[in-house]
Scaffold this motif. Structure first.
Motif, PDB file in Angstrom:
ATOM      1  N   THR A   1      -1.498   4.339  -5.649  1.00 24.03           N
ATOM      2  CA  THR A   1      -1.225   5.804  -5.799  1.00 24.03           C
ATOM      3  C   THR A   1      -1.352   6.063  -4.111  1.00 24.03           C
ATOM      4  O   THR A   1      -2.281   5.943  -3.366  1.00 24.03           O
ATOM      5  CB  THR A   1      -1.987   6.695  -7.191  1.00 24.03           C
ATOM      6  OG1 THR A   1      -1.793   7.785  -6.596  1.00 24.03           O
ATOM      7  CG2 THR A   1      -3.201   6.464  -6.123  1.00 24.03           C
ATOM      8  N   SER A   2      -0.594   7.191  -3.912  1.00 20.01           N
ATOM      9  CA  SER A   2      -1.024   8.017  -2.600  1.00 20.01           C
ATOM     10  C   SER A   2      -1.662   9.593  -2.439  1.00 20.01           C
ATOM     11  O   SER A   2      -1.985  10.059  -1.823  1.00 20.01           O
ATOM     12  CB  SER A   2       0.613   8.246  -2.064  1.00 20.01           C
ATOM     13  OG  SER A   2       1.051   9.367  -2.910  1.00 20.01           O
TER      14      SER A   2
ATOM     15  N   ARG B   1      -5.165   1.857  -2.999  1.00 24.28           N
ATOM     16  CA  ARG B   1      -4.018   2.153  -2.567  1.00 24.28           C
ATOM     17  C   ARG B   1      -2.584   1.576  -3.067  1.00 24.28           C
ATOM     18  O   ARG B   1      -1.515   2.146  -2.314  1.00 24.28           O
ATOM     19  CB  ARG B   1      -3.664   2.093  -0.745  1.00 24.28           C
ATOM     20  CG  ARG B   1      -5.423   2.251  -0.421  1.00 24.28           C
ATOM     21  CD  ARG B   1      -5.582   2.096   1.466  1.00 24.28           C
ATOM     22  NE  ARG B   1      -4.343   1.912   1.824  1.00 24.28           N
ATOM     23  CZ  ARG B   1      -3.901   1.325   2.943  1.00 24.28           C
ATOM     24  NH1 ARG B   1      -5.228   0.385   3.090  1.00 24.28           N
ATOM     25  NH2 ARG B   1      -3.042   1.115   3.736  1.00 24.28           N
TER      26      ARG B   1
ATOM     27  N   TYR C   1       0.722  -1.171  -0.366  1.00 25.83           N
ATOM     28  CA  TYR C   1      -0.019  -0.160   0.186  1.00 25.83           C
ATOM     29  C   TYR C   1       0.916   1.183  -0.076  1.00 25.83           C
ATOM     30  O   TYR C   1       2.027   1.885   0.231  1.00 25.83           O
ATOM     31  CB  TYR C   1      -0.622  -0.136   1.185  1.00 25.83           C
ATOM     32  CG  TYR C   1      -1.937  -1.259   1.049  1.00 25.83           C
ATOM     33  CD1 TYR C   1      -2.498  -1.247  -0.052  1.00 25.83           C
ATOM     34  CD2 TYR C   1      -2.596  -1.741   2.981  1.00 25.83           C
ATOM     35  CE1 TYR C   1      -3.844  -2.337  -0.319  1.00 25.83           C
ATOM     36  CE2 TYR C   1      -3.401  -3.100   2.732  1.00 25.83           C
ATOM     37  CZ  TYR C   1      -3.977  -2.820   1.367  1.00 25.83           C
ATOM     38  OH  TYR C   1      -4.911  -3.543   0.864  1.00 25.83           O
ATOM     39  N   ARG C   2       0.328   2.409  -1.051  1.00 24.78           N
ATOM     40  CA  ARG C   2       0.903   3.501  -1.053  1.00 24.78           C
ATOM     41  C   ARG C   2       0.598   4.644  -0.206  1.00 24.78           C
ATOM     42  O   ARG C   2       1.206   5.766  -0.316  1.00 24.78           O
ATOM     43  CB  ARG C   2       0.991   4.184  -2.397  1.00 24.78           C
ATOM     44  CG  ARG C   2       2.069   3.146  -3.504  1.00 24.78           C
ATOM     45  CD  ARG C   2       2.416   2.968  -4.679  1.00 24.78           C
ATOM     46  NE  ARG C   2       2.489   2.305  -5.524  1.00 24.78           N
ATOM     47  CZ  ARG C   2       2.861   2.849  -6.973  1.00 24.78           C
ATOM     48  NH1 ARG C   2       2.728   4.191  -7.330  1.00 24.78           N
ATOM     49  NH2 ARG C   2       3.483   1.641  -7.636  1.00 24.78           N
ATOM     50  N   GLY C   3       0.170   4.460   0.629  1.00 29.93           N
ATOM     51  CA  GLY C   3      -0.289   5.277   1.407  1.00 29.93           C
ATOM     52  C   GLY C   3      -1.516   5.061   2.527  1.00 29.93           C
ATOM     53  O   GLY C   3      -1.509   3.394   2.616  1.00 29.93           O
TER      54      GLY C   3
END
Length: 253
Positions: free
Chosen positions: A210-211, A207, A163-165
């Motif tokens: 992208t964040s 997620r 997960y990026r965020g």
């Protein structure tokens, strides 16, 4: 950054003939009126489609009604989103047929997904005041939503190095997403609501890509409390907690 993307609102509908007019009126009152609407009739057995088309004709609005016979808000929402993209939409927003978007809702969605630099936005969900729910219960419900989002950030199922965020709650009735991200994420899963919360699944898919997503307090929808009226606050919260409460009838009308 381009601020003139084509915005389409998607509204799943199931047997809402008796109560959908406030939603229609709220959409017709939007300050940013440069948007289309796709209503997805999820195999209603009442006159929902007729109520919508009559309202649109009365107000000179080029709104569309499409049919999705497969039961479930996930399937209905996905059909509407993909129909909107086929009609040329580059910005997608979703609300539900028992909700009332605030008059600046479409403007806030557009702003978030263009000049705001986001690709997914989750808005603020405020209980409607016209359904007989005491203000104390409405306040508890709002507080429970924020508590659930905080819990979601530490919940094991929402944590993964891919997960990026951080986890974000984006209620299906108040969400905006770019068309390109919707397709890249695979869209809403075409499931029945009894099986999976499709909004949570979409957020977690995003997620991984992208964040550039966020909750925005200026993106406001007044949501129905009819489940609380029918099931009580405790059971409603348990329902949203992985369906820990399983009612005999999910579609409360």
């Amino acid at each position: 950054m381009d601020t003139s993307g084509k915005l389409t609102v998607v509204v799943p509908v199931f047997n809402e003939a008796a109560g959908i007019r406030p939603t229609l009126e709220a959409l017709a009152r939007q300050r940013d009126s440069d948007f289309d609407v796709v209503f997805v009739d999820n195999n209603s057995t009442d006159d929902s489609a007729t109520v919508i088309t009559d309202f649109a004709a009365e107000h000179g609005l080029p709104w569309r009604v499409v049919l999705e016979p497969q039961k479930g808000t996930g399937a209905a929402a996905d059909t509407g989103m993909r129909a909107a993209i086929a009609f040329g939409a580059t910005i997608l927003a979703r609300t539900d047929a028992d909700c009332i978007p605030r008059e600046d809702w479409t403007a806030a969605i557009r702003r978030s997904l263009t000049t705001g630099g986001l690709r997914l936005v989750g808005g603020e969900l405020v209980p409607r005041r016209d359904e007989g729910l005491p203000w104390t219960t409405r306040a508890l419900l709002r507080g429970a939503v924020h508590l659930a989002e905080a819990f979601g950030r530490v919940r094991k199922g929402n944590r993964d190095p891919a997960y990026r965020g951080p986890y974000m709650m984006a209620a299906g009735c108040n969400v905006g997403i770019t068309a390109e991200l919707y397709e890249a994420a695979g869209g809403f899963p075409r499931t029945a609501i009894e099986d999976l919360h499709e909004d949570r699944a979409l957020v977690n898919a995003v997620r991984r890509i992208t964040s550039r997503y966020a909750r925005r307090s200026d993106v406001v929808v007044y949501g129905s409390s009819r489940r609380v009226n029918a099931w009580g606050l405790r059971n409603t919260l348990l329902w949203y907690k992985d369906h820990a409460y399983k009612p005999e009838h999910v579609d409360i009308r």
